[in-house]
Write a protein that holds these residues in place. Structure first.
Motif, mmCIF file in Angstrom:
data_model
loop_
_atom_site.group_PDB
_atom_site.id
_atom_site.type_symbol
_atom_site.label_atom_id
_atom_site.label_comp_id
_atom_site.label_asym_id
_atom_site.label_seq_id
_atom_site.Cartn_x
_atom_site.Cartn_y
_atom_site.Cartn_z
ATOM 1 N N VAL A 5 -22.102 -2.704 48.793
ATOM 2 C CA VAL A 5 -21.115 -3.765 48.896
ATOM 3 C C VAL A 5 -21.141 -4.583 47.623
ATOM 4 O O VAL A 5 -22.195 -5.103 47.236
ATOM 5 C CB VAL A 5 -21.382 -4.677 50.111
ATOM 6 C CG1 VAL A 5 -20.367 -5.814 50.154
ATOM 7 C CG2 VAL A 5 -21.320 -3.864 51.405
ATOM 8 N N GLU A 6 -19.980 -4.675 46.967
ATOM 9 C CA GLU A 6 -19.860 -5.445 45.740
ATOM 10 C C GLU A 6 -19.287 -6.831 46.049
ATOM 11 O O GLU A 6 -18.556 -7.008 47.025
ATOM 12 C CB GLU A 6 -18.917 -4.752 44.744
ATOM 13 C CG GLU A 6 -19.311 -3.340 44.367
ATOM 14 C CD GLU A 6 -18.512 -2.291 45.096
ATOM 15 O OE1 GLU A 6 -18.322 -1.189 44.543
ATOM 16 O OE2 GLU A 6 -18.073 -2.559 46.238
ATOM 17 N N SER A 7 -19.596 -7.771 45.172
ATOM 18 C CA SER A 7 -19.028 -9.112 45.278
ATOM 19 C C SER A 7 -18.972 -9.729 43.893
ATOM 20 O O SER A 7 -19.618 -9.236 42.957
ATOM 21 C CB SER A 7 -19.873 -9.988 46.215
ATOM 22 O OG SER A 7 -21.177 -10.146 45.703
ATOM 23 N N GLY A 8 -18.191 -10.803 43.779
ATOM 24 C CA GLY A 8 -18.164 -11.559 42.536
ATOM 25 C C GLY A 8 -16.925 -11.382 41.681
ATOM 26 O O GLY A 8 -16.777 -12.061 40.664
ATOM 27 N N GLY A 9 -16.047 -10.483 42.075
ATOM 28 C CA GLY A 9 -14.829 -10.303 41.285
ATOM 29 C C GLY A 9 -13.895 -11.489 41.417
ATOM 30 O O GLY A 9 -14.104 -12.376 42.247
ATOM 31 N N GLY A 10 -12.880 -11.518 40.567
ATOM 32 C CA GLY A 10 -11.918 -12.605 40.635
ATOM 33 C C GLY A 10 -11.076 -12.694 39.389
ATOM 34 O O GLY A 10 -11.059 -11.777 38.565
ATOM 35 N N LEU A 11 -10.385 -13.818 39.273
ATOM 36 C CA LEU A 11 -9.514 -14.071 38.122
ATOM 37 C C LEU A 11 -10.204 -15.024 37.161
ATOM 38 O O LEU A 11 -10.730 -16.064 37.577
ATOM 39 C CB LEU A 11 -8.198 -14.680 38.612
ATOM 40 C CG LEU A 11 -7.205 -15.140 37.543
ATOM 41 C CD1 LEU A 11 -6.709 -13.951 36.729
ATOM 42 C CD2 LEU A 11 -6.034 -15.880 38.198
ATOM 43 N N VAL A 12 -10.202 -14.654 35.892
ATOM 44 C CA VAL A 12 -10.846 -15.498 34.880
ATOM 45 C C VAL A 12 -10.022 -15.438 33.607
ATOM 46 O O VAL A 12 -9.349 -14.428 33.331
ATOM 47 C CB VAL A 12 -12.298 -15.021 34.635
ATOM 48 C CG1 VAL A 12 -12.330 -13.614 34.069
ATOM 49 C CG2 VAL A 12 -13.059 -15.987 33.760
ATOM 50 N N GLU A 13 -10.060 -16.491 32.820
ATOM 51 C CA GLU A 13 -9.351 -16.501 31.545
ATOM 52 C C GLU A 13 -10.149 -15.721 30.502
ATOM 53 O O GLU A 13 -11.367 -15.613 30.589
ATOM 54 C CB GLU A 13 -9.136 -17.929 31.063
ATOM 55 C CG GLU A 13 -8.157 -18.722 31.919
ATOM 56 C CD GLU A 13 -7.876 -20.091 31.338
ATOM 57 O OE1 GLU A 13 -6.952 -20.772 31.842
ATOM 58 O OE2 GLU A 13 -8.577 -20.481 30.387
ATOM 59 N N ALA A 14 -9.441 -15.221 29.521
ATOM 60 C CA ALA A 14 -10.103 -14.530 28.419
ATOM 61 C C ALA A 14 -11.136 -15.454 27.785
ATOM 62 O O ALA A 14 -10.879 -16.650 27.596
ATOM 63 C CB ALA A 14 -9.079 -14.091 27.385
ATOM 64 N N GLY A 15 -12.295 -14.895 27.503
ATOM 65 C CA GLY A 15 -13.394 -15.682 26.966
ATOM 66 C C GLY A 15 -14.324 -16.225 28.030
ATOM 67 O O GLY A 15 -15.401 -16.735 27.726
ATOM 68 N N GLY A 16 -13.915 -16.095 29.281
ATOM 69 C CA GLY A 16 -14.714 -16.604 30.385
ATOM 70 C C GLY A 16 -15.787 -15.628 30.833
ATOM 71 O O GLY A 16 -15.991 -14.567 30.215
ATOM 72 N N SER A 17 -16.458 -15.994 31.931
ATOM 73 C CA SER A 17 -17.578 -15.209 32.444
ATOM 74 C C SER A 17 -17.437 -14.965 33.933
ATOM 75 O O SER A 17 -16.816 -15.759 34.650
ATOM 76 C CB SER A 17 -18.900 -15.944 32.188
ATOM 77 O OG SER A 17 -19.090 -16.207 30.828
ATOM 78 N N LEU A 18 -18.021 -13.872 34.369
ATOM 79 C CA LEU A 18 -18.123 -13.548 35.786
ATOM 80 C C LEU A 18 -19.427 -12.807 36.010
ATOM 81 O O LEU A 18 -19.926 -12.132 35.108
ATOM 82 C CB LEU A 18 -16.971 -12.655 36.257
ATOM 83 C CG LEU A 18 -15.642 -13.285 36.643
ATOM 84 C CD1 LEU A 18 -14.645 -12.186 37.009
ATOM 85 C CD2 LEU A 18 -15.788 -14.273 37.778
ATOM 86 N N LYS A 19 -19.945 -12.911 37.233
ATOM 87 C CA LYS A 19 -21.130 -12.151 37.602
ATOM 88 C C LYS A 19 -20.823 -11.338 38.845
ATOM 89 O O LYS A 19 -20.435 -11.883 39.878
ATOM 90 C CB LYS A 19 -22.310 -13.082 37.879
ATOM 91 C CG LYS A 19 -23.610 -12.362 38.185
ATOM 92 C CD LYS A 19 -24.745 -13.367 38.394
ATOM 93 C CE LYS A 19 -26.057 -12.695 38.687
ATOM 94 N NZ LYS A 19 -27.155 -13.685 38.877
ATOM 95 N N LEU A 20 -20.980 -10.040 38.718
ATOM 96 C CA LEU A 20 -20.801 -9.141 39.849
ATOM 97 C C LEU A 20 -22.156 -8.801 40.458
ATOM 98 O O LEU A 20 -23.150 -8.678 39.728
ATOM 99 C CB LEU A 20 -20.108 -7.849 39.416
ATOM 100 C CG LEU A 20 -18.785 -7.982 38.666
ATOM 101 C CD1 LEU A 20 -18.221 -6.593 38.370
ATOM 102 C CD2 LEU A 20 -17.797 -8.809 39.450
ATOM 103 N N SER A 21 -22.172 -8.644 41.767
ATOM 104 C CA SER A 21 -23.393 -8.231 42.460
ATOM 105 C C SER A 21 -23.092 -7.037 43.350
ATOM 106 O O SER A 21 -21.982 -6.884 43.852
ATOM 107 C CB SER A 21 -23.954 -9.375 43.302
ATOM 108 O OG SER A 21 -24.386 -10.441 42.491
ATOM 109 N N CYS A 22 -24.101 -6.217 43.541
ATOM 110 C CA CYS A 22 -23.968 -5.038 44.397
ATOM 111 C C CYS A 22 -25.266 -4.884 45.184
ATOM 112 O O CYS A 22 -26.347 -4.869 44.596
ATOM 113 C CB CYS A 22 -23.706 -3.797 43.566
ATOM 114 S SG CYS A 22 -23.725 -2.251 44.496
ATOM 115 N N SER A 127 -7.103 -12.916 32.374
ATOM 116 C CA SER A 127 -5.797 -13.338 31.864
ATOM 117 C C SER A 127 -5.915 -13.756 30.404
ATOM 118 O O SER A 127 -6.890 -14.381 29.998
ATOM 119 C CB SER A 127 -5.271 -14.511 32.688
ATOM 120 O OG SER A 127 -6.120 -15.629 32.570
ATOM 121 N N SER A 128 -4.898 -13.363 29.639
ATOM 122 C CA SER A 128 -4.947 -13.677 28.199
ATOM 123 C C SER A 128 -4.111 -14.909 27.874
ATOM 124 O O SER A 128 -3.404 -15.431 28.718
ATOM 125 C CB SER A 128 -4.455 -12.475 27.397
ATOM 126 O OG SER A 128 -3.166 -12.113 27.820
#
Length: 128
Positions: A5-22, A127-128
């Motif tokens: 099961v994955e989590s952590g996706g979403g919408l972020v602006e270019a240059g931003g950060s996200l953390k995905l977990s599985c 998003s750019s």
């Protein structure tokens, strides 16, 4: 049965950060490696990163050239979890990110009988 099961996706602006977990759950004796692929609309699935997770493994990592220096994969073998920290995201990182577990053994008695398992994916939109 083993599930990812994955989590952590979403919408972020270019240059931003996200953390995905599985997280892998179910009847698990051992997993040789876990990692991430991604697939953008109309494109082939491509490798992103992997890390060895075996009991005696060193946690060796591998990255696609396109994400080196921006993405970091890490593990918690005791919890059968891998994370993907993504920084300096670019529009071309937009894709569904799929977690996989390689050579999963479900019992000590049949440690030699392994399978590969895939998650359903989590969408990352930059998003750019």
């Amino acid at each position: 049965q083993v599930q990812l099961v994955e989590s952590g996706g979403g919408l972020v602006e270019a240059g931003g950060s996200l953390k995905l977990s599985c997280t892998a759950s179910g009847s698990i004796f051992s997993i040789d490696a876990m990692g991430w692929y991604r697939q953008a609309p109309g494109m082939q699935r491509e490798f992103v990163a992997s890390i060895t997770t075996g009991i005696s493994s060193s946690g060796s990592t591998s990255y696609a050239d396109s994400v080196k220096g921006r993405f970091t994969i890490s593990r918690d073998s005791a919890k059968n979890t891998v994370d993907l920290q993504m920084v300096n995201l670019k529009s071309e990182d937009t894709a569904t990110y799929l977690c996989y577990a390689e050579k999963v053994a479900t019992s000590a008695a049949q440690w030699w009988h392994t399978m590969d398992v895939w998650g359903k994916g989590t969408l990352v939109t930059v998003s750019s």
